[in-house]
Design an enzyme around this catalytic site. Structure first.
Site, PDB file in Angstrom:
ATOM      1  N   PRO A   2       0.755  -1.285   0.212  1.00 51.86           N
ATOM      2  CG  PRO A   2      -0.445  -1.317   1.957  1.00 51.86           C
ATOM      3  CD  PRO A   2       0.602  -1.912   1.206  1.00 51.86           C
ATOM      4  CD  GLU A   3       4.585   2.374  -3.191  1.00 52.61           C
ATOM      5  OE1 GLU A   3       4.957   3.464  -3.806  1.00 52.61           O
ATOM      6  OE2 GLU A   3       5.070   1.376  -3.296  1.00 52.61           O
ATOM      7  CG  HIS A 100      -3.266 -13.251   8.823  1.00 49.90           C
ATOM      8  ND1 HIS A 100      -2.488 -13.736   9.703  1.00 49.90           N
ATOM      9  CD2 HIS A 100      -3.109 -13.812   7.661  1.00 49.90           C
ATOM     10  CE1 HIS A 100      -1.848 -14.691   9.051  1.00 49.90           C
ATOM     11  NE2 HIS A 100      -2.246 -14.732   7.732  1.00 49.90           N
ATOM     12  NE  ARG A 120       4.563 -10.059   3.926  1.00 43.67           N
ATOM     13  CZ  ARG A 120       4.506  -9.652   2.661  1.00 43.67           C
ATOM     14  NH1 ARG A 120       5.283  -8.514   2.726  1.00 43.67           N
ATOM     15  NH2 ARG A 120       4.619 -10.491   1.696  1.00 43.67           N
ATOM     16  NE  ARG A 167      16.171  16.038   3.251  1.00 44.06           N
ATOM     17  CZ  ARG A 167      15.280  14.868   3.587  1.00 44.06           C
ATOM     18  NH1 ARG A 167      15.425  13.684   3.404  1.00 44.06           N
ATOM     19  NH2 ARG A 167      14.357  15.593   4.514  1.00 44.06           N
TER      20      ARG A 167
END
Length: 294
Positions: A2-3, A100, A120, A167
DNA sequence: TATTTAACCTGGACGC
DNA sequence: TGCGTCCAGGTTAAAT
């Protein structure tokens, strides 16, 4: 994984399915799913029951459900992060339980319930107060350090490009830094860099203003196209609230395509390890910087 | 202060 | 068949 496009697809589903409904019951079946909620599962359940969900919002990969404000108290919201494998599903109460399934949220109308499923267990839920930011909007306290995402109408292109070019790190590392720009994960970082013909290990401070602008444009294009396709699904670990997979996987140029020809020049796509994960790139279109060993 | 690394976690794939 | 190892990667605390 998921982005931004996947999380936005889920947010859209939550907007349609749970906004306006009142929570009747909360069942926390796995404590790890609420480990970031200071009071634990019992406290989260107690505070959520009886509240009405007012909206569905998102920044980057975080999404949250603001709850109706209570007079004299800070407005709370239910914050969700899907991690690597989290799913928020809307299911009939009598539907079989997922393997899950960690949290169930039922509503007073007896309609479909909201389920948090996570193989996870990197994702989770928590209750958090909404707080104002210096930029003048309102986000959960836990999300204040997250930068705006590139499809946010208030995203400042010039500010991002300036910060990126200051950066002293690899440009891919910068793209993955959610405090600089949010919503980009490993897949869309690789795709954006390929489109912009930049190698991920190129130092961000060596980018020209034009190159930084081109990269941002490609990030936006990739995210927009993926969103239109309902996101990227590799192994059924990402699905929308209805359990459907996205279709963008078939549109990826390099991610997951080691050994296949580059769609632009035909050179063989390579994979290399970077930041404890895989990076995919075209060795001809994306020339490695001299200092890079790979 | 800025940047980088390691840990968290499960299950599928793979080699022996 | 069964066992051990590797791999996937978002976030954050810790280390550099």
């Amino acid at each position: 994984m998921p982005e931004l496009p996947e999380v936005e697809t889920v947010r859209d589903g939550l907007q349609r399915w749970v906004v306006g409904r009142t929570v009747a019951v909360v069942e926390v079946r796995h404590p790890r799913a609420v480990r970031r909620h200071p009071g634990g599962g019992d406290d989260l359940a107690a505070r959520l029951v009886g509240t009405r969900i007012a909206a569905a919002a998102r920044r980057g990969k975080y999404l949250w459900l603001p709850l109706d404000a209570v007079a004299g108290a800070a407005q709370d919201c239910l914050v969700a992060h899907l991690g690597m494998s989290g799913q928020l599903l809307v299911r009939a109460p009598q539907a079989p339980q997922e393997r899950h399934l960690h949290v169930r949220i039922g509503f007073t109308d007896g309609g479909p319930e909201l389920r948090f499923v996570d193989q996870r267990t990197f994702g989770g839920l928590l209750l958090d107060p909404l707080v104002p930011t210096a930029e003048g909007d309102t986000v959960p306290a836990r999300v204040t350090h997250i930068a705006r995402d590139p499809i946010d109408p208030a995203f400042d292109d010039g500010l991002f490009q300036a910060r990126l070019r200051r950066r002293d790190s690899a440009v891919k590392r910068a793209l993955l830094d959610q405090t600089l720009v949010s919503g980009i994960g490993n897949i869309y970082a690789d795709e954006s860099l390929w489109r912009a013909r930049l190698h991920g290990q190129r130092r961000a401070r060596t980018l020209t203003r034009a190159a930084a602008g081109e990269l941002l444009g490609q990030v936006r294009a990739v995210l927009g196209e993926a969103l239109a396709a309902g996101g990227t699904s590799f192994d059924a670990l990402y699905v929308d609230v209805d359990g459907h997979s996205g279709y963008f996987e078939r549109s990826l140029a390099v991610y997951g395509r080691e050994g296949e020809p580059c769609p632009r020049c035909g050179a063989i796509v390579r994979r290399t390890a970077f930041m404890n994960r895989s990076s995919f790139f075209c060795p001809r279109c994306q020339r490695p910087p001299r200092a890079a060993t790979e």
